[in-house]
Design an enzyme around this catalytic site. Sequence first.
Site, PDB file in Angstrom:
ATOM      1  N   ARG A   1      22.298   0.546  11.078  1.00  0.00           N
ATOM      2  CA  ARG A   1      21.475   0.123  12.270  1.00  0.00           C
ATOM      3  C   ARG A   1      21.275   1.014  13.240  1.00  0.00           C
ATOM      4  O   ARG A   1      20.227   1.153  14.142  1.00  0.00           O
ATOM      5  CB  ARG A   1      22.544  -0.719  12.961  1.00  0.00           C
TER       6      ARG A   1
ATOM      7  N   ASP B   1      18.069  -3.321  11.596  1.00  0.00           N
ATOM      8  CA  ASP B   1      19.193  -4.298  12.172  1.00  0.00           C
ATOM      9  C   ASP B   1      19.332  -5.360  11.053  1.00  0.00           C
ATOM     10  O   ASP B   1      18.358  -6.107  11.034  1.00  0.00           O
ATOM     11  CB  ASP B   1      18.589  -4.823  13.368  1.00  0.00           C
TER      12      ASP B   1
ATOM     13  N   LYS C   1      33.014  -6.300  -3.487  1.00  0.00           N
ATOM     14  CA  LYS C   1      34.021  -7.251  -2.988  1.00  0.00           C
ATOM     15  C   LYS C   1      34.363  -7.287  -1.682  1.00  0.00           C
ATOM     16  O   LYS C   1      34.181  -6.132  -0.889  1.00  0.00           O
ATOM     17  CB  LYS C   1      35.180  -7.288  -4.185  1.00  0.00           C
TER      18      LYS C   1
ATOM     19  N   LYS D   1      36.571   2.199 -14.639  1.00  0.00           N
ATOM     20  CA  LYS D   1      37.611   3.002 -15.053  1.00  0.00           C
ATOM     21  C   LYS D   1      37.779   3.267 -16.396  1.00  0.00           C
ATOM     22  O   LYS D   1      37.809   2.408 -17.352  1.00  0.00           O
ATOM     23  CB  LYS D   1      39.040   2.577 -14.394  1.00  0.00           C
TER      24      LYS D   1
ATOM     25  N   HIS E   1      41.039  -7.132  -9.476  1.00  0.00           N
ATOM     26  CA  HIS E   1      41.429  -6.042 -10.428  1.00  0.00           C
ATOM     27  C   HIS E   1      42.421  -6.433 -11.288  1.00  0.00           C
ATOM     28  O   HIS E   1      42.309  -6.121 -12.546  1.00  0.00           O
ATOM     29  CB  HIS E   1      41.906  -4.769  -9.549  1.00  0.00           C
TER      30      HIS E   1
ATOM     31  N   LYS F   1      51.382  -2.114  -1.808  1.00  0.00           N
ATOM     32  CA  LYS F   1      50.994  -1.269  -0.948  1.00  0.00           C
ATOM     33  C   LYS F   1      52.779  -0.204  -0.695  1.00  0.00           C
ATOM     34  O   LYS F   1      53.570  -1.191  -0.692  1.00  0.00           O
ATOM     35  CB  LYS F   1      50.506  -1.480   0.274  1.00  0.00           C
TER      36      LYS F   1
HETATM   37  C1  BG6 Z   1      40.333  -1.821  -3.411  1.00  0.00           C
HETATM   38  C2  BG6 Z   1      41.346  -2.378  -2.505  1.00  0.00           C
HETATM   39  O1  BG6 Z   1      39.413  -2.602  -3.946  1.00  0.00           O
HETATM   40  O2  BG6 Z   1      41.124  -0.922  -4.666  1.00  0.00           O
HETATM   41  C3  BG6 Z   1      42.312  -1.417  -1.746  1.00  0.00           C
HETATM   42  O3  BG6 Z   1      40.421  -3.048  -1.522  1.00  0.00           O
HETATM   43  C4  BG6 Z   1      42.906  -0.535  -2.779  1.00  0.00           C
HETATM   44  O4  BG6 Z   1      43.331  -1.772  -1.014  1.00  0.00           O
HETATM   45  C5  BG6 Z   1      42.042   0.097  -4.075  1.00  0.00           C
HETATM   46  O5  BG6 Z   1      43.614   0.556  -2.341  1.00  0.00           O
HETATM   47  C6  BG6 Z   1      42.527   0.518  -5.178  1.00  0.00           C
HETATM   48  O6  BG6 Z   1      41.624   1.533  -5.875  1.00  0.00           O
HETATM   49  P1  BG6 Z   1      41.897   2.401  -6.727  1.00  0.00           P
HETATM   50  O7  BG6 Z   1      40.823   2.890  -7.581  1.00  0.00           O
HETATM   51  O8  BG6 Z   1      42.502   3.688  -5.907  1.00  0.00           O
HETATM   52  O9  BG6 Z   1      43.241   2.155  -7.778  1.00  0.00           O
END
Ligand code: BG6
Length: 488
Positions: free
Chosen positions: A46, A88, A142, A176, A234, A334
């Site tokens: 923007r 915008d 995502k 990966k 994931h 986390k």
């Molecule tokens: C993301 C999540 O999709 O993947 C994050 O939103 C997370 O919260 C991340 O930290 C982890 O990815 P990677 O590649 O570091 O394992």
Amino acid sequence: HSFEPCDFVLFGTKGDLARRKLLPSLYQLEKADLIHADTRIIGVARQDISQEEYVALVKENIEKFSKEDLCSETWTRFSAKLDYACVDMKNVDSYKTFKTRVDAKRTMVCYFATPPSIFGDICRGLKSAKIIDKSMRVVLEKPIGHDLESSKVINDQVAEFFEERQIYRIDHYLGKETVLNLIALRFANSIFATNWDHNCIDHVQISVAESVGIEGRWGYFDEAGQMRDMVQNHLLQILTLIAMEPPATLDATNIRNEKLKVLKALRPIDASNVRQNTVRGQYVEGFIKGEEVPGYLDEPDANQESTTETFIALKVELDNWRWAGVPFYLRTGKRLPNKTSEVNIFFKRQPHNLFKDSFTQLPPNKLTIRLQPDEGVEVTVMNKVPSLTGTGHMDLQKSKLNLSFSETFKDERIADAYEKLLLEVMMGNQSLFVRRDEVEAAWTWVDGILAAWEQSNEAPEPYQAGTWGPVSSIALLAREDRAWFESR
Ligand code: BG6
């Protein structure tokens, strides 16, 4: 095909994802000479900034987020491809001027690195400026929604303008190397291919641990939680690659058909079995590598009342022929002790133990796939300890056959997942992207768990930062006489 020029348009070029991942990945592709000389990379945001200011910003990002020094030759080539358009994104009129910046003769690849709530606006804007055509591709980041219904709304909005073959839904775990290697390991090795079912495998563990906390994303994360942020995408994607039947070929349709079948076989978890099969945790203050870190509720911007989970452990079962009776334990969180993602396949024990002097119970063989860091594959086997003495019995030891990617592929750089995925989009190959029906099957299953949690109305269990989550996670396996693998 791969080296056709395109207009690569990055919506949300000033956002976190573009700055940390997408721009540095494009730069790496340039370095590897994988971007056509005539391709242009057009950043969209923007702010009304000049072309020079934009190029300077990109340079700053790449210097900051690439793990290496800027190569001046690559940068010269790369920066010549950069362009900036101020749009915008919510305003249809704003796309008229944007039209003059793209070249109708070339394939346009649009990466929506924006909140999904404006995917629809961008599509409408492009349409009203008559930029959309059949050759265009769009990449969706995502999260696609926060449940099945909202994912349908987003997918419907995009589907009004683009066909499924034009839509690339990113799950960066599919880019990966080690995740892709699951396919090679399983289908290129008969020792695994023939042992890959309920006859030989006792159970599977998938663990994606991070030591980081919320990193300034509290608002986003608190709405999502670990289930929507990590499991829905994931972890379930990793699970599909481990569990799917051999696809007829490696093309997008065949691979995605097989993955979908796995998602459809997930046994529902609802109010009747949620307590036995799930654990939710939220970190409180603790220590990561000796350093004191605050709890989730004390992070900047936190709402002290939040009951969002930052840790999940699940027992997942697949109702199909191959996996009957084989639990898949998933764990992700986390502020765990370190960043380690592993898949561990535990094979069944020997039916009889000849070596009772060494082990009252023989440990099972285990196949470990280290997704990150220290990427590699490891098999735990029982081995005789060499010795002259000891007739009538043998001393055994658990040993490891270890394949380390960094040693075996010394000369290969392991590319970031986004590099691989961006290249695939430019080549027009959808195999590593998630199809709409996969997203919906994943949400269907996840929604069941989320609803059951909501119904039970229980707060997540606290765990100290720097530990492996609440004790209930250990109990989830212990009550079935199993234990989480020990990460090194
Ligand atoms: C993301 C999540 O999709 O993947 C994050 O939103 C997370 O919260 C991340 O930290 C982890 O990815 P990677 O590649 O570091 O394992």
